[in-house]
Design a protein around this motif. Structure first.
Motif, PDB file in Angstrom:
ATOM      1  N   VAL A   1      42.502  43.897  25.471  1.00  0.00           N
ATOM      2  CA  VAL A   1      41.215  43.227  25.455  1.00  0.00           C
ATOM      3  C   VAL A   1      40.289  44.039  26.354  1.00  0.00           C
ATOM      4  O   VAL A   1      40.571  44.227  27.535  1.00  0.00           O
TER       5      VAL A   1
ATOM      6  N   GLY B   1      40.743  32.420  22.924  1.00  0.00           N
ATOM      7  CA  GLY B   1      41.314  32.824  24.203  1.00  0.00           C
ATOM      8  C   GLY B   1      41.921  31.659  24.963  1.00  0.00           C
ATOM      9  O   GLY B   1      41.804  30.500  24.544  1.00  0.00           O
TER      10      GLY B   1
ATOM     11  N   GLU C   1      40.665  44.218  21.118  1.00  0.00           N
ATOM     12  CA  GLU C   1      40.073  42.881  21.101  1.00  0.00           C
ATOM     13  C   GLU C   1      38.847  42.859  22.016  1.00  0.00           C
ATOM     14  O   GLU C   1      38.858  43.433  23.103  1.00  0.00           O
TER      15      GLU C   1
ATOM     16  N   SER D   1      49.278  33.552  27.792  1.00  0.00           N
ATOM     17  CA  SER D   1      48.469  34.219  28.810  1.00  0.00           C
ATOM     18  C   SER D   1      49.028  33.940  30.196  1.00  0.00           C
ATOM     19  O   SER D   1      49.480  32.831  30.499  1.00  0.00           O
TER      20      SER D   1
ATOM     21  N   ARG E   1      37.304  37.643  20.191  1.00  0.00           N
ATOM     22  CA  ARG E   1      37.778  36.477  20.947  1.00  0.00           C
ATOM     23  C   ARG E   1      36.652  35.495  21.264  1.00  0.00           C
ATOM     24  O   ARG E   1      35.580  35.879  21.712  1.00  0.00           O
TER      25      ARG E   1
ATOM     26  N   GLY F   1      45.290  41.927  28.987  1.00  0.00           N
ATOM     27  CA  GLY F   1      44.110  41.075  29.067  1.00  0.00           C
ATOM     28  C   GLY F   1      42.908  41.788  29.670  1.00  0.00           C
ATOM     29  O   GLY F   1      43.014  42.909  30.177  1.00  0.00           O
ATOM     30  N   PRO F   2      41.747  41.141  29.670  1.00  0.00           N
ATOM     31  CA  PRO F   2      40.510  41.777  30.123  1.00  0.00           C
ATOM     32  C   PRO F   2      40.446  42.024  31.620  1.00  0.00           C
ATOM     33  O   PRO F   2      39.588  42.791  32.079  1.00  0.00           O
TER      34      PRO F   2
ATOM     35  N   LEU G   1      36.043  40.273  23.912  1.00  0.00           N
ATOM     36  CA  LEU G   1      35.636  38.912  24.252  1.00  0.00           C
ATOM     37  C   LEU G   1      34.195  38.767  23.762  1.00  0.00           C
ATOM     38  O   LEU G   1      33.260  39.242  24.402  1.00  0.00           O
TER      39      LEU G   1
ATOM     40  N   SER H   1      36.148  32.515  23.845  1.00  0.00           N
ATOM     41  CA  SER H   1      36.725  31.925  25.053  1.00  0.00           C
ATOM     42  C   SER H   1      36.299  30.462  25.112  1.00  0.00           C
ATOM     43  O   SER H   1      35.109  30.164  25.262  1.00  0.00           O
TER      44      SER H   1
ATOM     45  N   HIS I   1      40.163  42.368  16.776  1.00  0.00           N
ATOM     46  CA  HIS I   1      40.113  40.956  17.140  1.00  0.00           C
ATOM     47  C   HIS I   1      38.817  40.633  17.879  1.00  0.00           C
ATOM     48  O   HIS I   1      38.380  41.408  18.740  1.00  0.00           O
TER      49      HIS I   1
ATOM     50  N   ARG J   1      48.080  45.639  22.029  1.00  0.00           N
ATOM     51  CA  ARG J   1      46.645  45.360  21.935  1.00  0.00           C
ATOM     52  C   ARG J   1      46.069  45.275  23.336  1.00  0.00           C
ATOM     53  O   ARG J   1      46.752  44.859  24.268  1.00  0.00           O
TER      54      ARG J   1
ATOM     55  N   GLU K   1      50.168  37.796  27.150  1.00  0.00           N
ATOM     56  CA  GLU K   1      48.967  38.533  27.529  1.00  0.00           C
ATOM     57  C   GLU K   1      49.089  38.776  29.031  1.00  0.00           C
ATOM     58  O   GLU K   1      49.013  37.837  29.826  1.00  0.00           O
TER      59      GLU K   1
END
Length: 283
Positions: free
Chosen positions: A136, A6, A160, A67, A241, A113-114, A162, A243, A239, A134, A93
């Motif tokens: 997260v 990440g 994905e 990102s 991840r 992204g998350p 984390l 971090s 995926h 995709r 992202e």
């Protein structure tokens, strides 16, 4: 399933960032996220530098994703975001819906992204129709939530998780790191440079509680879902991840790429969210 690294969520000096990604380039880690996702005032590494790193990593066979900020507050930040989306070489992202809209308007693929609140299948399928390839999973959601989504989805998007690292829990317009140092946010002097893993906040009983990383609040403990990788594969997760918070994160990600099993989780880790429990718990 692919292992991804990440974006670096901490403020490091430019030389240290370049040395970090030069080490990443010499590994077998297939997917790498690059860019400032926390605070636009962190100007040690500029967008042109990230593009240079992205080209270097891509030349080593990595899939590179840029990102973007999780909290876009000012016109200048939106202008910078538009430049990132329109880079012409790498997908982004999107960590804020502004990034989603910019990518959609240009017909570009993107990763969610998350920090984008994807809490139901209808939202995910709408985003897929706009170009999301995709997503997260938001860090507070669970295995049971994901299994229901994957069982019902009809759109062909990737997933994905984390799976290792300090969990980003929230973002604020205020900077707690600057306030801790009795500084104004607009005149912070990039004090985050002094805290390579953020600031640990404890309870009055001296128990680790949270980690303050500029405007971002993280978990005090690192999530570790490496023992769940085989089940994630069976579920359809594409995926996993890592971090990064140090050079050790590179070694960990590479060991997961090679399929090395981690015997047990560290005592300071957590995994509660995945099991529908409080996030700081270790199941």
């Amino acid at each position: 399933m692919q292992i991804s690294l990440g974006p670096l969520l901490y403020c490091w000096e430019k030389q240290k960032v370049f040395e970090f990604y030069q080490q990443v380039a010499d590994t077998n880690i297939p997917v790498v996220y690059l860019g400032e996702a926390v605070c636009s005032r962190r100007r040690e590494v500029k967008f042109a530098d990230y593009l240079e790193l992205a080209d270097m990593l891509a030349s080593k066979g990595k899939q590179v994703i840029l990102s973007t900020l999780a909290l876009v507050e000012a016109p200048s930040e939106y202008t910078e975001l538009a430049k990132q989306v329109s880079n012409g070489r790498f997908i982004i992202e999107a960590n804020d819906m502004a990034g989603v809209q910019l990518a959609k308007s240009q017909g570009l693929e993107f990763v969610c992204g998350p920090s984008i609140n994807n809490y139901n299948l209808a939202s995910l399928e709408k985003l897929h129709s706009w170009g999301m390839k995709r997503f997260v999973m938001p860090v507070e959601l669970s295995r049971s939530w994901l299994s229901q989504v994957l069982a019902q989805k009809t759109a062909d998007f990737e997933v994905e998780i984390l799976g290792h690292g300090y969990i980003p829990l929230a973002h604020s317009a205020r900077c707690f790191t600057a306030r801790h140092n009795k500084l104004q946010k607009d005149q912070c002097g990039i004090v985050c440079l002094s805290h390579s893993k953020g600031l640990l906040a404890q309870t009055q009983e001296s128990q680790p509680l949270l980690r303050l990383n500029g405007i971002q609040t993280q978990s005090a403990a690192q999530v570790d879902l490496s023992s769940e990788i085989n089940e994630m594969k069976q579920m359809g997760v594409t995926h996993f991840r890592v971090s990064p918070s140090s050079l050790e994160s590179i070694a960990l990600a590479e060991s997961l790429v090679s399929g090395e099993a981690i015997a047990r989780q560290a005592p300071a880790s957590c995994n509660g969210y995945w099991f529908d429990k409080a996030g700081f718990e270790l199941v």
